[in-house]
Design a protein around this motif. Sequence first.
Motif, PDB file in Angstrom:
ATOM      1  N   MET A   1     -17.837 -14.089  -5.828  1.00  0.00           N
ATOM      2  CA  MET A   1     -17.084 -14.164  -7.084  1.00  0.00           C
ATOM      3  C   MET A   1     -15.774 -13.359  -6.976  1.00  0.00           C
ATOM      4  O   MET A   1     -15.745 -12.303  -6.362  1.00  0.00           O
ATOM      5  CB  MET A   1     -17.922 -13.582  -8.231  1.00  0.00           C
ATOM      6  N   LYS A   2     -14.727 -13.904  -7.570  1.00  0.00           N
ATOM      7  CA  LYS A   2     -13.450 -13.175  -7.576  1.00  0.00           C
ATOM      8  C   LYS A   2     -13.080 -12.793  -8.999  1.00  0.00           C
ATOM      9  O   LYS A   2     -13.344 -13.556  -9.931  1.00  0.00           O
ATOM     10  CB  LYS A   2     -12.342 -14.080  -7.032  1.00  0.00           C
ATOM     11  N   ILE A   3     -12.468 -11.624  -9.164  1.00  0.00           N
ATOM     12  CA  ILE A   3     -11.923 -11.274 -10.481  1.00  0.00           C
ATOM     13  C   ILE A   3     -10.428 -10.955 -10.335  1.00  0.00           C
ATOM     14  O   ILE A   3      -9.971 -10.599  -9.254  1.00  0.00           O
ATOM     15  CB  ILE A   3     -12.659 -10.080 -11.139  1.00  0.00           C
ATOM     16  N   THR A   4      -9.712 -11.121 -11.444  1.00  0.00           N
ATOM     17  CA  THR A   4      -8.287 -10.800 -11.431  1.00  0.00           C
ATOM     18  C   THR A   4      -8.053  -9.632 -12.373  1.00  0.00           C
ATOM     19  O   THR A   4      -8.516  -9.639 -13.513  1.00  0.00           O
ATOM     20  CB  THR A   4      -7.461 -12.022 -11.891  1.00  0.00           C
ATOM     21  N   LEU A   5      -7.348  -8.640 -11.872  1.00  0.00           N
ATOM     22  CA  LEU A   5      -7.037  -7.450 -12.683  1.00  0.00           C
ATOM     23  C   LEU A   5      -5.521  -7.312 -12.797  1.00  0.00           C
ATOM     24  O   LEU A   5      -4.789  -7.738 -11.896  1.00  0.00           O
ATOM     25  CB  LEU A   5      -7.582  -6.190 -11.994  1.00  0.00           C
ATOM     26  N   PRO A   6      -5.050  -6.686 -13.871  1.00  0.00           N
ATOM     27  CA  PRO A   6      -3.620  -6.352 -13.907  1.00  0.00           C
ATOM     28  C   PRO A   6      -3.336  -5.298 -12.822  1.00  0.00           C
ATOM     29  O   PRO A   6      -4.253  -4.602 -12.382  1.00  0.00           O
ATOM     30  CB  PRO A   6      -3.428  -5.745 -15.303  1.00  0.00           C
ATOM     31  N   GLY A   7      -2.105  -5.180 -12.384  1.00  0.00           N
ATOM     32  CA  GLY A   7      -1.771  -4.156 -11.379  1.00  0.00           C
ATOM     33  C   GLY A   7      -2.178  -2.786 -11.883  1.00  0.00           C
ATOM     34  O   GLY A   7      -1.807  -2.374 -12.983  1.00  0.00           O
ATOM     35  N   LEU A   8      -2.962  -2.063 -11.094  1.00  0.00           N
ATOM     36  CA  LEU A   8      -3.469  -0.762 -11.557  1.00  0.00           C
ATOM     37  C   LEU A   8      -2.406   0.323 -11.375  1.00  0.00           C
ATOM     38  O   LEU A   8      -1.511   0.206 -10.537  1.00  0.00           O
ATOM     39  CB  LEU A   8      -4.742  -0.402 -10.799  1.00  0.00           C
ATOM     40  N   ILE A   9      -2.539   1.374 -12.205  1.00  0.00           N
ATOM     41  CA  ILE A   9      -1.560   2.466 -12.239  1.00  0.00           C
ATOM     42  C   ILE A   9      -2.276   3.777 -11.944  1.00  0.00           C
ATOM     43  O   ILE A   9      -3.255   4.109 -12.612  1.00  0.00           O
ATOM     44  CB  ILE A   9      -0.917   2.551 -13.646  1.00  0.00           C
ATOM     45  N   ASP A  10      -1.788   4.515 -10.950  1.00  0.00           N
ATOM     46  CA  ASP A  10      -2.365   5.825 -10.640  1.00  0.00           C
ATOM     47  C   ASP A  10      -1.294   6.888 -10.894  1.00  0.00           C
ATOM     48  O   ASP A  10      -0.303   6.962 -10.169  1.00  0.00           O
ATOM     49  CB  ASP A  10      -2.822   5.862  -9.183  1.00  0.00           C
ATOM     50  N   VAL A  11      -1.517   7.698 -11.922  1.00  0.00           N
ATOM     51  CA  VAL A  11      -0.485   8.663 -12.336  1.00  0.00           C
ATOM     52  C   VAL A  11      -0.579   9.994 -11.590  1.00  0.00           C
ATOM     53  O   VAL A  11       0.169  10.918 -11.883  1.00  0.00           O
ATOM     54  CB  VAL A  11      -0.545   8.941 -13.863  1.00  0.00           C
ATOM     55  N   HIS A  12      -1.481  10.077 -10.613  1.00  0.00           N
ATOM     56  CA  HIS A  12      -1.678  11.369  -9.920  1.00  0.00           C
ATOM     57  C   HIS A  12      -1.919  11.138  -8.424  1.00  0.00           C
ATOM     58  O   HIS A  12      -3.054  10.955  -7.989  1.00  0.00           O
ATOM     59  CB  HIS A  12      -2.863  12.102 -10.560  1.00  0.00           C
ATOM     60  N   THR A  13      -0.825  11.157  -7.645  1.00  0.00           N
ATOM     61  CA  THR A  13      -0.940  11.005  -6.194  1.00  0.00           C
ATOM     62  C   THR A  13      -0.021  12.016  -5.502  1.00  0.00           C
ATOM     63  O   THR A  13       0.967  12.468  -6.086  1.00  0.00           O
ATOM     64  CB  THR A  13      -0.534   9.595  -5.727  1.00  0.00           C
ATOM     65  N   HIS A  14      -0.364  12.335  -4.264  1.00  0.00           N
ATOM     66  CA  HIS A  14       0.458  13.241  -3.449  1.00  0.00           C
ATOM     67  C   HIS A  14       0.872  12.486  -2.188  1.00  0.00           C
ATOM     68  O   HIS A  14       0.054  12.296  -1.288  1.00  0.00           O
ATOM     69  CB  HIS A  14      -0.345  14.491  -3.065  1.00  0.00           C
ATOM     70  N   MET A  15       2.122  12.062  -2.141  1.00  0.00           N
ATOM     71  CA  MET A  15       2.602  11.267  -0.997  1.00  0.00           C
ATOM     72  C   MET A  15       3.110  12.143   0.139  1.00  0.00           C
ATOM     73  O   MET A  15       3.466  11.665   1.202  1.00  0.00           O
ATOM     74  CB  MET A  15       3.689  10.287  -1.448  1.00  0.00           C
ATOM     75  N   ARG A  16       3.194  13.472  -0.098  1.00  0.00           N
ATOM     76  CA  ARG A  16       3.437  14.476   0.965  1.00  0.00           C
ATOM     77  C   ARG A  16       4.817  14.422   1.614  1.00  0.00           C
ATOM     78  O   ARG A  16       5.058  15.166   2.568  1.00  0.00           O
ATOM     79  CB  ARG A  16       2.388  14.357   2.072  1.00  0.00           C
ATOM     80  N   THR A  17       5.683  13.526   1.154  1.00  0.00           N
ATOM     81  CA  THR A  17       7.012  13.391   1.754  1.00  0.00           C
ATOM     82  C   THR A  17       8.051  13.734   0.707  1.00  0.00           C
ATOM     83  O   THR A  17       7.914  13.254  -0.435  1.00  0.00           O
ATOM     84  CB  THR A  17       7.199  11.948   2.263  1.00  0.00           C
ATOM     85  N   PRO A  18       9.077  14.548   1.004  1.00  0.00           N
ATOM     86  CA  PRO A  18       9.346  15.139   2.311  1.00  0.00           C
ATOM     87  C   PRO A  18       8.510  16.392   2.580  1.00  0.00           C
ATOM     88  O   PRO A  18       7.961  16.963   1.654  1.00  0.00           O
ATOM     89  CB  PRO A  18      10.827  15.512   2.202  1.00  0.00           C
ATOM     90  N   GLY A  19       8.470  16.772   3.851  1.00  0.00           N
ATOM     91  CA  GLY A  19       7.867  18.053   4.217  1.00  0.00           C
ATOM     92  C   GLY A  19       6.587  17.925   5.007  1.00  0.00           C
ATOM     93  O   GLY A  19       6.369  18.674   5.950  1.00  0.00           O
ATOM     94  N   GLN A  20       5.718  16.996   4.601  1.00  0.00           N
ATOM     95  CA  GLN A  20       4.428  16.912   5.287  1.00  0.00           C
ATOM     96  C   GLN A  20       4.081  15.459   5.596  1.00  0.00           C
ATOM     97  O   GLN A  20       2.945  15.006   5.361  1.00  0.00           O
ATOM     98  CB  GLN A  20       3.340  17.545   4.406  1.00  0.00           C
ATOM     99  N   SER A  21       5.066  14.759   6.150  1.00  0.00           N
ATOM    100  CA  SER A  21       4.879  13.319   6.396  1.00  0.00           C
ATOM    101  C   SER A  21       3.823  13.026   7.455  1.00  0.00           C
ATOM    102  O   SER A  21       3.441  11.873   7.631  1.00  0.00           O
ATOM    103  CB  SER A  21       6.206  12.680   6.794  1.00  0.00           C
ATOM    104  N   HIS A  22       3.363  14.061   8.150  1.00  0.00           N
ATOM    105  CA  HIS A  22       2.253  13.805   9.080  1.00  0.00           C
ATOM    106  C   HIS A  22       0.954  13.546   8.314  1.00  0.00           C
ATOM    107  O   HIS A  22       0.034  12.952   8.836  1.00  0.00           O
ATOM    108  CB  HIS A  22       2.081  14.988  10.045  1.00  0.00           C
ATOM    109  N   LYS A  23       0.895  13.962   7.044  1.00  0.00           N
ATOM    110  CA  LYS A  23      -0.297  13.704   6.226  1.00  0.00           C
ATOM    111  C   LYS A  23      -0.220  12.320   5.572  1.00  0.00           C
ATOM    112  O   LYS A  23      -1.222  11.605   5.430  1.00  0.00           O
ATOM    113  CB  LYS A  23      -0.433  14.733   5.101  1.00  0.00           C
ATOM    114  N   GLU A  24       0.966  11.980   5.084  1.00  0.00           N
ATOM    115  CA  GLU A  24       1.182  10.695   4.404  1.00  0.00           C
ATOM    116  C   GLU A  24       2.678  10.511   4.286  1.00  0.00           C
ATOM    117  O   GLU A  24       3.434  11.498   4.290  1.00  0.00           O
ATOM    118  CB  GLU A  24       0.562  10.738   2.990  1.00  0.00           C
ATOM    119  N   ASP A  25       3.135   9.247   4.212  1.00  0.00           N
ATOM    120  CA  ASP A  25       4.528   9.002   3.851  1.00  0.00           C
ATOM    121  C   ASP A  25       4.525   7.900   2.796  1.00  0.00           C
ATOM    122  O   ASP A  25       3.462   7.390   2.445  1.00  0.00           O
ATOM    123  CB  ASP A  25       5.390   8.669   5.088  1.00  0.00           C
TER     124      ASP A  25
END
Length: 351
Positions: A1-25
């Motif tokens: 079965m497939k479901i369709t959702l609206p695009g989800l929103i995450d208001v709390h993330t740490h992308m680590r860039t600039p400075g720690q791009s070895h963790k995430e970019d």
Amino acid sequence: MKITLPGLIDVHTHMRTPGQSHKEDFYTGTTAALNGGFTTIIDMPNNTVPITTKKLLREKMDIAKKQTVVDIGFHFGSLGNNLEEFKKVQEKIFGLKLYLNQTTGGFIIGKKELTKIYEAWEGTQPILLHAEEDVLDMVSEIVKKTKKKTHICHVSSKLELTKIAKAKERGLPVTCGITPHHLFLTNNQEKKLGVYAKMKPYLKSKKDVDFIWENLGYIDLIESDHAPHTIEEKETEAPFGVPGLDTTLPLLLTEVENGKLTVDEVIQLCHTNPSIIFNVPTSKKTFVEVSMEEYLLTKRDLKTKVGWSPFEGRRVIGKVKSVVIRDKKVFENGKVLIKPGEGRVIYPKRD
Ligand code: NCD
Ligand code: ZN
Ligand code: ZN
């Protein structure tokens, strides 16, 4: 079965860039977002050099613009010594993030700075707080005095939720979020997971987690608190934080299948409420197709640069098959279909 959702929103993330791009970019992090059904994420300011000036914000946005494959917005930071910057950035940022307890980055402030910042903030976007049990009474007092919209991040315990519920019942302009790790892990799992279960706030008891599930009505939104650290870092310095963008949706949809949540509640917590509280722009032409298949979560299901999750080895239901942003298919069967930078840097909606 497939479901369709609206695009989800995450208001709390740490992308680590600039400075720690070895963790995430911004490319790997936003790819993990697509893999988890999130088409909009907001990035936190606790970079190596915290984002506390218009210039630093601009520089970060310029890097994100070249790398992102989703809609990405930013929170701003303060240690109490940049009040003159607030007016310059308040239209561009989704919130002002303050840390009242010790966590990654160490940008902690006390009551004096907090009061000063609350008095100075004239933006219409909320102030977000890392505020655990011990500081919540002080927070209530300041919010009562200043009436400024306040979002309490990552609620983790019965005591915290009880204090927040009381503040809401007293009519204070307070909202709160919960992370998947505080919903799906307890401190019983700390033995098995070791440093991979080390985050702030710490995991709490089953009693706390049960209380939160029973009182989910007081929780406004789900925030992944995607906080990647490499395996090597975890094994050596053991910093606080776990990744979450890849795994949040399947964990929630598994509970839909178990009858603990409804799809409507998932949409409310991961799309509608985040959009309302933070004035996040949305589009009816942005949506996610999810196959409700069951599978064992492994490293292969992760796109975060750090390549691990405290949820590896779980049987989950719900695999993102494709993502469409404003009518354009951007992700299908684990592959990003657009180039880095074809996502957008976004700003809060104005009424
Ligand atoms: C976060 C991080 O690593 O940036 N860590 C965490 O344990 N949650 C910071 C935070 O959100 O407190
Ligand atoms: Zn925090
Ligand atoms: Zn965080």
